[in-house]
Write a protein that holds these residues in place. Structure first.
Motif, mmCIF file in Angstrom:
data_model
loop_
_atom_site.group_PDB
_atom_site.id
_atom_site.type_symbol
_atom_site.label_atom_id
_atom_site.label_comp_id
_atom_site.label_asym_id
_atom_site.label_seq_id
_atom_site.Cartn_x
_atom_site.Cartn_y
_atom_site.Cartn_z
ATOM 1 N N ARG A 19 0.848 -1.364 0.053
ATOM 2 C CA ARG A 19 0.064 -0.101 -0.063
ATOM 3 C C ARG A 19 0.835 1.207 -0.129
ATOM 4 O O ARG A 19 1.984 1.160 0.665
ATOM 5 C CB ARG A 19 -1.144 -0.015 1.241
ATOM 6 C CG ARG A 19 -1.937 -1.246 1.249
ATOM 7 C CD ARG A 19 -2.815 -1.021 2.347
ATOM 8 N NE ARG A 19 -2.384 -0.660 3.600
ATOM 9 C CZ ARG A 19 -1.952 -1.596 4.483
ATOM 10 N NH1 ARG A 19 -1.961 -3.246 4.462
ATOM 11 N NH2 ARG A 19 -1.128 -1.243 5.573
ATOM 12 N N PRO A 20 0.426 2.267 -0.778
ATOM 13 C CA PRO A 20 1.195 3.560 -0.681
ATOM 14 C C PRO A 20 1.531 4.308 0.649
ATOM 15 O O PRO A 20 0.222 4.200 1.256
ATOM 16 C CB PRO A 20 0.478 4.514 -1.773
ATOM 17 C CG PRO A 20 -0.782 3.890 -1.864
ATOM 18 C CD PRO A 20 -0.821 2.337 -1.553
ATOM 19 N N THR A 22 1.431 7.643 2.966
ATOM 20 C CA THR A 22 0.727 8.811 2.672
ATOM 21 C C THR A 22 1.507 9.715 4.021
ATOM 22 O O THR A 22 1.294 11.133 3.867
ATOM 23 C CB THR A 22 -0.418 8.836 2.749
ATOM 24 O OG1 THR A 22 -0.967 8.312 4.259
ATOM 25 C CG2 THR A 22 -1.302 8.225 1.833
ATOM 26 N N GLN A 23 2.055 9.054 4.757
ATOM 27 C CA GLN A 23 2.850 10.018 5.878
ATOM 28 C C GLN A 23 4.044 9.313 6.490
ATOM 29 O O GLN A 23 3.814 8.075 6.547
ATOM 30 C CB GLN A 23 1.610 10.068 7.168
ATOM 31 C CG GLN A 23 2.323 10.887 8.423
ATOM 32 C CD GLN A 23 0.923 10.790 9.469
ATOM 33 O OE1 GLN A 23 0.084 10.214 9.586
ATOM 34 N NE2 GLN A 23 1.540 11.833 10.409
ATOM 35 N N ASP A 34 6.724 4.506 7.800
ATOM 36 C CA ASP A 34 5.930 5.035 6.615
ATOM 37 C C ASP A 34 4.495 4.525 6.859
ATOM 38 O O ASP A 34 4.206 3.463 7.211
ATOM 39 C CB ASP A 34 6.230 4.839 5.252
ATOM 40 C CG ASP A 34 7.396 5.488 4.731
ATOM 41 O OD1 ASP A 34 7.615 6.263 5.214
ATOM 42 O OD2 ASP A 34 8.261 4.773 3.893
ATOM 43 N N ASP A 36 0.110 4.437 5.845
ATOM 44 C CA ASP A 36 -0.928 4.482 4.982
ATOM 45 C C ASP A 36 -1.658 5.244 5.243
ATOM 46 O O ASP A 36 -1.891 6.129 6.312
ATOM 47 C CB ASP A 36 -1.487 3.107 4.425
ATOM 48 C CG ASP A 36 -2.521 2.464 5.367
ATOM 49 O OD1 ASP A 36 -2.634 3.044 6.416
ATOM 50 O OD2 ASP A 36 -2.550 1.459 5.156
ATOM 51 N N ALA A 37 -2.951 5.634 4.521
ATOM 52 C CA ALA A 37 -3.994 6.599 4.620
ATOM 53 C C ALA A 37 -4.896 6.186 5.872
ATOM 54 O O ALA A 37 -5.205 7.250 6.506
ATOM 55 C CB ALA A 37 -4.876 6.786 3.490
#
Length: 71
Positions: A19-20, A22-23, A34, A36-37
């Protein structure tokens, strides 16, 4: 889980999910997490990894592995 070592920056990224992120939160100098959303951990980034860790071996224990994949 995947381990990515980048010799040009001497950093190790431990990827828990594709998963990408986002923070990014700096836990301490040279260790970033890191998220995710949804606030879930997707990876750790360790700067100056060869100075902080023994990168000559990778050892696992009691992991419920279904498949071993190299590469």
């Amino acid at each position: 889980m995947k381990l990515h070592y980048y010799p040009d920056t001497d950093s190790l990224y431990v990827e828990f999910s594709d998963r990408p992120g986002t923070q990014t939160i700096e836990v301490t100098d040279g260790l970033n997490v890191d998220l995710d959303a949804n606030g879930q951990v997707v990876g750790f980034d360790i700067d100056q990894a060869s100075q902080r860790l023994d990168l000559s071996t990778v050892e696992t224990g009691a992991l419920p592995l279904r498949k071993i994949k190299g590469g």
